[in-house]
Design a protein around this motif. Structure first.
Motif, PDB file in Angstrom:
ATOM      1  N   GLU A  31       0.818  -1.207   0.000  1.00 11.15           N
ATOM      2  CA  GLU A  31       0.000   0.000   0.000  1.00 11.15           C
ATOM      3  C   GLU A  31       0.862   1.271   0.000  1.00 11.15           C
ATOM      4  OE1 GLU A  31      -2.488   0.925   3.363  1.00 11.15           O
ATOM      5  OE2 GLU A  31      -1.529  -0.610   4.585  1.00 11.15           O
ATOM      6  N   VAL A  32       2.051   1.204   0.566  1.00  9.73           N
ATOM      7  CA  VAL A  32       2.947   2.363   0.523  1.00  9.73           C
ATOM      8  C   VAL A  32       3.354   2.647  -0.919  1.00  9.73           C
ATOM      9  CG1 VAL A  32       5.201   3.244   1.224  1.00  9.73           C
ATOM     10  CG2 VAL A  32       3.783   2.025   2.865  1.00  9.73           C
ATOM     11  N   GLU A  33       3.670   1.599  -1.653  1.00  7.06           N
ATOM     12  CA  GLU A  33       4.017   1.764  -3.063  1.00  7.06           C
ATOM     13  C   GLU A  33       2.831   2.304  -3.854  1.00  7.06           C
ATOM     14  OE1 GLU A  33       7.319  -1.809  -3.744  1.00  7.06           O
ATOM     15  OE2 GLU A  33       5.167  -2.255  -3.879  1.00  7.06           O
ATOM     16  N   TRP A  34       1.652   1.748  -3.592  1.00  5.94           N
ATOM     17  CA  TRP A  34       0.466   2.150  -4.356  1.00  5.94           C
ATOM     18  C   TRP A  34       0.181   3.641  -4.168  1.00  5.94           C
ATOM     19  CZ3 TRP A  34      -4.079   4.512  -4.707  1.00  5.94           C
ATOM     20  CH2 TRP A  34      -4.903   4.189  -5.784  1.00  5.94           C
ATOM     21  N   VAL A  35       0.175   4.090  -2.925  1.00  2.00           N
ATOM     22  CA  VAL A  35      -0.152   5.494  -2.644  1.00  2.00           C
ATOM     23  C   VAL A  35       0.910   6.417  -3.225  1.00  2.00           C
ATOM     24  CG1 VAL A  35      -0.501   7.206  -0.829  1.00  2.00           C
ATOM     25  CG2 VAL A  35      -1.504   4.937  -0.599  1.00  2.00           C
ATOM     26  N   PHE A  36       2.182   6.050  -3.085  1.00  2.00           N
ATOM     27  CA  PHE A  36       3.251   6.873  -3.646  1.00  2.00           C
ATOM     28  C   PHE A  36       3.093   6.990  -5.160  1.00  2.00           C
ATOM     29  CE2 PHE A  36       7.487   7.247  -5.589  1.00  2.00           C
ATOM     30  CZ  PHE A  36       7.906   8.444  -5.022  1.00  2.00           C
ATOM     31  N   ALA A  37       2.848   5.867  -5.822  1.00  2.00           N
ATOM     32  CA  ALA A  37       2.679   5.884  -7.279  1.00  2.00           C
ATOM     33  C   ALA A  37       1.449   6.688  -7.681  1.00  2.00           C
ATOM     34  CB  ALA A  37       2.585   4.456  -7.803  1.00  2.00           C
ATOM     35  N   TRP A  94      -7.095   0.249  -2.464  1.00  2.30           N
ATOM     36  CA  TRP A  94      -7.045   1.698  -2.654  1.00  2.30           C
ATOM     37  C   TRP A  94      -7.669   2.086  -3.990  1.00  2.30           C
ATOM     38  CZ3 TRP A  94      -5.221   5.417   0.719  1.00  2.30           C
ATOM     39  CH2 TRP A  94      -4.511   4.961   1.833  1.00  2.30           C
ATOM     40  N   GLY A  95      -8.078   3.334  -4.092  1.00  2.99           N
ATOM     41  CA  GLY A  95      -8.369   3.910  -5.392  1.00  2.99           C
ATOM     42  C   GLY A  95      -9.779   4.322  -5.727  1.00  2.99           C
ATOM     43  N   GLY A  96     -10.776   4.057  -4.879  1.00  3.14           N
ATOM     44  CA  GLY A  96     -12.137   4.409  -5.262  1.00  3.14           C
ATOM     45  C   GLY A  96     -12.605   3.563  -6.436  1.00  3.14           C
ATOM     46  N   SER A  97     -13.834   3.784  -6.891  1.00  2.00           N
ATOM     47  CA  SER A  97     -14.369   2.964  -7.981  1.00  2.00           C
ATOM     48  C   SER A  97     -15.452   3.716  -8.746  1.00  2.00           C
ATOM     49  CB  SER A  97     -14.961   1.661  -7.424  1.00  2.00           C
ATOM     50  OG  SER A  97     -16.225   1.902  -6.819  1.00  2.00           O
ATOM     51  N   TRP A  98     -16.016   3.024  -9.749  1.00  2.00           N
ATOM     52  CA  TRP A  98     -17.119   3.610 -10.526  1.00  2.00           C
ATOM     53  C   TRP A  98     -18.340   3.859  -9.647  1.00  2.00           C
ATOM     54  CZ3 TRP A  98     -21.556   0.752 -10.379  1.00  2.00           C
ATOM     55  CH2 TRP A  98     -21.444  -0.622 -10.103  1.00  2.00           C
ATOM     56  N   HIS A  99     -18.400   3.175  -8.518  1.00  2.00           N
ATOM     57  CA  HIS A  99     -19.542   3.303  -7.602  1.00  2.00           C
ATOM     58  C   HIS A  99     -19.288   4.326  -6.493  1.00  2.00           C
ATOM     59  CE1 HIS A  99     -23.370   1.937  -6.188  1.00  2.00           C
ATOM     60  NE2 HIS A  99     -22.911   1.486  -5.039  1.00  2.00           N
TER      61      HIS A  99
END
Length: 243
Positions: free
Chosen positions: A125-131, A206-211
């Motif tokens: 998750e650290v990588e995901w948020v940084f990216a 992470w990231g939210g969605s279409w919903h």
């Protein structure tokens, strides 16, 4: 002589540009050693991957530019004996109807198995948020702080009749962030490696969605599902380490 020098400079500039634009296909993490380009094609699943720089807490790595697609997941299933209930495809195709749409209704184990097959892994998750920040610091969204720009960068819950997509959108259709990554907010939430808490009962997404509404597109919005959860707004993307 001046004309010759000018033409030489033009040819040199063109050759450098052509080198930068050349498609580089990589077959494994070993092939990433010494690579200087910012974009590659990962041979196993055909994914475009982008170079992500190091930070104070993580090493440099490569990340899929888009979420794993229905077509890529179909290739994985065709080449392995990984179980995936045929009845699930009806649900998948309701919300993600083409090979260019993000793969959904995958649990954490499906996403992990695909990553291993492709020779990659799920991001921490650290990588995901940084990216997802794309090089920006202290901003609410992958594009900055202006929520009015959300519709340019993310597929999320329809508001005011401006939503072109009822459910998932084909990957890569919105503007990328500063690292060339698409759909880091909206479209589908994305599985990460990490457990949500020390009891290890739920995994992080992470990231939210279409919903999601616009508020759920924020970079501070951390989600959790049990690892066996299959959801119409959950998907994933992969990363690869430098050797």
């Amino acid at each position: 002589m001046r004309k010759f020098s000018w033409m030489l400079l033009v040819l040199l500039a063109f050759s450098v540009y052509a080198e930068d634009e050349k498609e580089v296909v990589i077959g494994s993490e070993k092939g990433l050693k010494g690579i200087t380009v910012k974009k590659i094609i990962w041979k196993k699943d055909g994914a475009v991957m982008m170079s992500i720089p190091a930070s104070n807490t993580i090493k440099p790595f490569w990340m899929d530019a888009t979420e794993v697609t229905v077509g890529q997941f179909e290739k994985f299933l065709a080449e392995t004996d990984h179980p995936f209930d045929g009845d699930l495809w009806g649900k998948v195709l309701k919300y993600s109807p083409t090979e260019k749409h993000p793969m959904i209704y995958v649990d954490w184990y499906d996403a992990t198995a695909y990553s291993k097959w492709a020779g990659k892994r799920l991001p921490t998750e650290v990588e995901w948020v940084f990216a997802a920040r794309g090089g920006l610091e202290n901003k609410e969204y992958p594009w900055g702080d202006n929520v009015s720009l959300a519709r340019d960068y993310a597929n999320y819950e329809r508001t005011g009749g401006k939503d072109k997509w009822k459910y998932c959108a084909p990957v890569g259709g919105f503007k990328p962030n500063g690292y060339g990554l698409f759909d880091m907010a909206g479209n589908v939430r994305e599985w990460c490696q990490d457990w949500y808490e020390s009891k290890e009962r739920e995994q992080v997404l992470w990231g939210g969605s279409w919903h999601s509404d616009a508020n759920r597109l924020r970079l501070a919005d951390r989600n959790r599902y049990a690892p066996t959860t299959r959801n119409g707004n959950g998907g994933f993307r992969c990363v690869a380490d430098l050797p």
